[in-house]
Design an enzyme around this catalytic site. Structure first.
Site, mmCIF file in Angstrom:
data_model
loop_
_atom_site.group_PDB
_atom_site.id
_atom_site.type_symbol
_atom_site.label_atom_id
_atom_site.label_comp_id
_atom_site.label_asym_id
_atom_site.label_seq_id
_atom_site.Cartn_x
_atom_site.Cartn_y
_atom_site.Cartn_z
ATOM 1 N N THR A 10 0.796 -1.227 0.000
ATOM 2 C CA THR A 10 0.000 0.000 0.000
ATOM 3 C C THR A 10 0.832 1.282 0.000
ATOM 4 O OG1 THR A 10 -0.220 -0.165 2.414
ATOM 5 C CG2 THR A 10 -2.006 -1.079 1.084
ATOM 6 N N ARG A 33 -2.582 -3.898 5.180
ATOM 7 C CA ARG A 33 -3.540 -3.724 6.273
ATOM 8 C C ARG A 33 -4.519 -2.593 6.000
ATOM 9 N NH1 ARG A 33 -1.019 -1.942 10.965
ATOM 10 N NH2 ARG A 33 0.797 -1.298 9.766
ATOM 11 N N TYR A 152 15.621 -2.987 15.582
ATOM 12 C CA TYR A 152 15.373 -2.915 14.141
ATOM 13 C C TYR A 152 16.517 -3.590 13.389
ATOM 14 C CZ TYR A 152 14.909 -1.245 9.389
ATOM 15 O OH TYR A 152 14.816 -1.198 8.014
ATOM 16 N N LYS A 156 16.457 -7.042 10.867
ATOM 17 C CA LYS A 156 16.938 -7.102 9.488
ATOM 18 C C LYS A 156 18.126 -8.062 9.353
ATOM 19 C CE LYS A 156 13.897 -4.574 7.480
ATOM 20 N NZ LYS A 156 12.964 -5.177 6.495
ATOM 21 N N GLY A 183 19.658 1.083 1.406
ATOM 22 C CA GLY A 183 20.080 2.075 2.381
ATOM 23 C C GLY A 183 18.992 3.127 2.541
ATOM 24 N N GLU A 188 7.669 6.264 3.458
ATOM 25 C CA GLU A 188 7.011 6.511 4.738
ATOM 26 C C GLU A 188 7.820 5.951 5.905
ATOM 27 O OE1 GLU A 188 3.089 4.904 4.650
ATOM 28 O OE2 GLU A 188 2.291 6.460 3.348
#
Length: 251
Positions: A10, A33, A152, A156, A183, A188
């Site tokens: 989205t 979602r 985070y 990853k 990178g 968003e």
């Protein structure tokens, strides 16, 4: 051309990938979602490119939803040639001792468990056809941990390790696995990380030219357009002014 499944379609990388593959003649399965955005994307892709689009509204973090929605799609849609595990996020930026555990859960559940739930559903379909290509979207944060990025970066790094494991396990079935690690890219991403603080999000990209979602989508498509005997296993891409997850030359 085939069928591509893109999670987190989205916005950002996912939306750009959906548009790119549709433009190449692929039928597209898009998941997300946010139903309104998903429906709008389905309409746009169908009208603009004349391809078939299956829009699936579910949360990759919820195994029961993945099974109930993705796991029950019609047989003709299960012939998936490319799976782009794109759904992911960064939430918060704090030292480990001040971390918000809700943020930790959101990142682990989306970036790691969501990728696994979707892959576990789709891989048997690919295996039965002895073909397919899985693209896992990682990050330069998988390769180098930076201050306040702790969890985070860990998620990853997990994507990186899972990709390596997938590649080994799926060798006998001739299923390609590629991990792509972008990178700094202006999507968003930072707006989500900073909980909607637009000023903080914009500051991240000041002083250099970041990647765009389309840059990443172009690389994703390239990796899946190579001859059948060629597989790019691991690819790190950055803007020119970025060396790795930590070093960015801002002017």
């Amino acid at each position: 051309m085939g069928i591509v499944l893109i999670t987190g379609a989205t916005a950002g990388f996912g939306e750009a990938c959906a548009t790119t593959y549709a433009g190449k003649g692929f039928d597209v399965i898009i998941t997300g979602r946010r139903k309104e955005r998903l429906d709008a994307l389905q309409t746009r892709l169908t009208q603009e490119f004349g391809i078939n689009v299956l829009a699936l509204n579910f949360d990759v973090r919820k195994e029961d939803e993945v099974k109930a929605v993705l796991g029950t799609i019609p047989e003709e849609w299960r012939k998936i040639d490319v799976l782009v595990n794109n759904a992911g996020l960064a939430a918060g930026l704090s030292t480990i001792d001040e971390g918000n555990t809700d943020d930790w859960d959101a990142m682990i559940d989306t970036n790691v468990k969501g990728l696994l739930y979707v892959s576990r559903t789709v891989i048997p379909w690919m295996r039965s056809r002895t073909m397919g290509h899985i693209i896992n979207i990682g990050s330069t944060a998988a390769k180098l941990v930076y201050a306040k990025g702790n969890v985070y970066c860990a998620t990853k790094a997990a994507v990186d390790a899972i990709s390596q494991g997938m590649r080994i396990d799926l060798l006998p079935y001739r299923i390609k696995v590629t991990a792509i690690h972008p990178g700094a890219a202006e999507t968003e991403f930072s707006l989500v990380r900073f909980k909607g603080d637009e000023d903080k999000a914009k500051d991240v990209y000041k002083g250099f030219i970041p990647l765009t979602a389309q840059d990443v989508a172009d690389v994703v498509y390239y990796c899946t357009s190579l001859p059948p005997h060629v597989c790019i296993n691991d690819l790190v891409m950055t803007p020119l002014q970025q060396a790795n997850a930590y070093y960015i030359d801002k002017k």
